[in-house]
Design a protein around this motif. Structure first.
Motif, short mmCIF file in Angstrom:
data_model
loop_
_atom_site.label_atom_id
_atom_site.label_comp_id
_atom_site.label_asym_id
_atom_site.label_seq_id
_atom_site.Cartn_x
_atom_site.Cartn_y
_atom_site.Cartn_z
N LEU A 121 0.86 -1.18 0.00
CA LEU A 121 0.00 0.00 0.00
C LEU A 121 0.90 1.23 0.00
O LEU A 121 1.86 1.28 0.74
CB LEU A 121 -0.89 -0.01 1.24
CG LEU A 121 -1.65 -1.31 1.52
CD1 LEU A 121 -2.52 -1.16 2.77
CD2 LEU A 121 -2.50 -1.70 0.33
N ARG B 176 4.91 6.85 1.27
CA ARG B 176 5.03 5.97 2.42
C ARG B 176 4.52 4.58 2.03
O ARG B 176 3.40 4.44 1.54
CB ARG B 176 4.19 6.53 3.57
CG ARG B 176 4.39 5.85 4.90
CD ARG B 176 3.78 6.69 6.01
NE ARG B 176 2.32 6.68 5.97
CZ ARG B 176 1.58 5.82 6.70
NH1 ARG B 176 2.16 4.92 7.47
NH2 ARG B 176 0.27 5.87 6.63
N SER C 273 3.53 0.58 2.89
CA SER C 273 3.22 -0.44 3.88
C SER C 273 3.15 -1.79 3.19
O SER C 273 2.52 -1.91 2.14
CB SER C 273 1.88 -0.15 4.56
OG SER C 273 1.87 1.13 5.13
N VAL C 274 3.79 -2.77 3.77
CA VAL C 274 3.74 -4.11 3.20
C VAL C 274 2.60 -4.89 3.82
O VAL C 274 2.40 -4.88 5.03
CB VAL C 274 5.07 -4.86 3.45
CG1 VAL C 274 5.01 -6.26 2.86
CG2 VAL C 274 6.23 -4.08 2.84
N VAL C 275 1.84 -5.56 2.96
CA VAL C 275 0.67 -6.31 3.43
C VAL C 275 1.08 -7.71 3.88
O VAL C 275 1.70 -8.45 3.13
CB VAL C 275 -0.40 -6.40 2.32
CG1 VAL C 275 -1.53 -7.31 2.75
CG2 VAL C 275 -0.92 -5.01 1.98
N MET C 276 0.72 -8.05 5.12
CA MET C 276 1.03 -9.38 5.65
C MET C 276 -0.08 -10.36 5.32
O MET C 276 0.17 -11.53 5.09
CB MET C 276 1.17 -9.32 7.17
CG MET C 276 2.09 -8.24 7.67
SD MET C 276 3.59 -8.83 8.41
CE MET C 276 3.24 -10.50 8.85
N GLY C 277 -1.30 -9.86 5.35
CA GLY C 277 -2.43 -10.75 5.08
C GLY C 277 -3.65 -9.96 4.66
O GLY C 277 -3.82 -8.82 5.06
#
Lengths: 155, 155
Positions: free
Chosen positions: B67, B135, B137-141
């Motif tokens: 994101l 900025r 954000s990495v998505v984990m799930g």
DNA sequence: AATGAAATGAGAGCGCG
DNA sequence: CGCGCTCTCATTTCATT
């Protein structure tokens, strides 16, 4: 397990899943039954999750899309799973991402009005003691809205 | 213009657009041809935007969802439109929201790897002099991922 | 094991009352 | 809007490589 022809089929279906199998076959050089068997396999294996119509939210009543970033108090896996489950049941929440970084969740929501959104936050966010704070952004316009996966195959 | 029966049809199709018209008719108390006429109208008017298959990104190669929140230097409408157009052409960008608040754009992206993402940011973000900062954000799930619109109709 | 050709069946599309 | 028709398309069968 899943070869280049399957990728080509997926590429077509994720753009238009009403494409006749014969037409798909013509494009990728296969007969209609062969295409049909491959699609069935892709569905059975869950590679094709579902088949849906996309509705234009602007043409259907007045809808507001809001993005919500959520910061948690505690980040244990049980707490995360609990929230995931809770969010999944809320129809106004279209998408729920569990993320790393400063914040913990990211939501895409569709609501009939900001007043409605305000009221829903009371139970959903303020009412949850594990949510430290949340940040709301109102969407002015959506210039792209798909769930297409980049597959890098050429037809 | 669009009545309760249309809403019911949309409610069904946005969950499964391969549902037979006769089955839809049974559920909402209409004949199959009547359902068909309504669906055609909904498509012609663009209320149904498109019909697609959803692919499970986890089962198709290794994909990372990220994101991206984007902060602009200048926020004139021409600059905004330019960016919208540019982002729309990038296949890795699934969704592009123009938002109000601190930041100006919000992107949902799917990339094969973080290395790939790093290289794409060089041209897409760093290479754009109107992007002040961004900025990631990495998505984990992903616990929910749909484009369903809440319609508030009961079948 | 996967394919294509031909046969079958289900569903979409269209005109009629 | 519903009824019934036609035609397209999806699905099965079967022979083939």
């Amino acid at each position: 397990m899943i070869d280049n022809l399957d990728y080509k089929i997926l590429e077509i279906l994720q753009k238009d899943n009403l494409t006749p199998q014969r037409e798909i076959g013509d494009k990728i050089g296969l007969s209609a039954p062969a295409v049909q068997r491959r699609i069935k396999k892709l569905r059975d294996e869950g590679i094709i999750e579902k088949d849906i119509s996309i509705i234009d939210r602007d043409k259907i009543g007045s809808n507001v899309t809001v993005l919500v970033e959520i910061f948690l108090e505690r980040k244990k896996i049980e707490e995360i799973d609990l929230l995931k489950k809770e969010f999944s049941c809320v129809p106004e929440i279209q998408q729920c991402f569990h993320i790393t970084g400063e914040s913990d969740f990211f939501l895409v929501m569709v609501v009939p009005s900001m007043t409605y959104y305000e009221s829903i936050t009371r139970t959903l966010f303020f009412g949850n003691e594990n949510i430290k704070r949340f940040r709301t952004s109102v969407v002015m316009g959506i210039s792209k809205n798909s769930l297409e996966i980049p597959l890098n195959v050429s037809l």
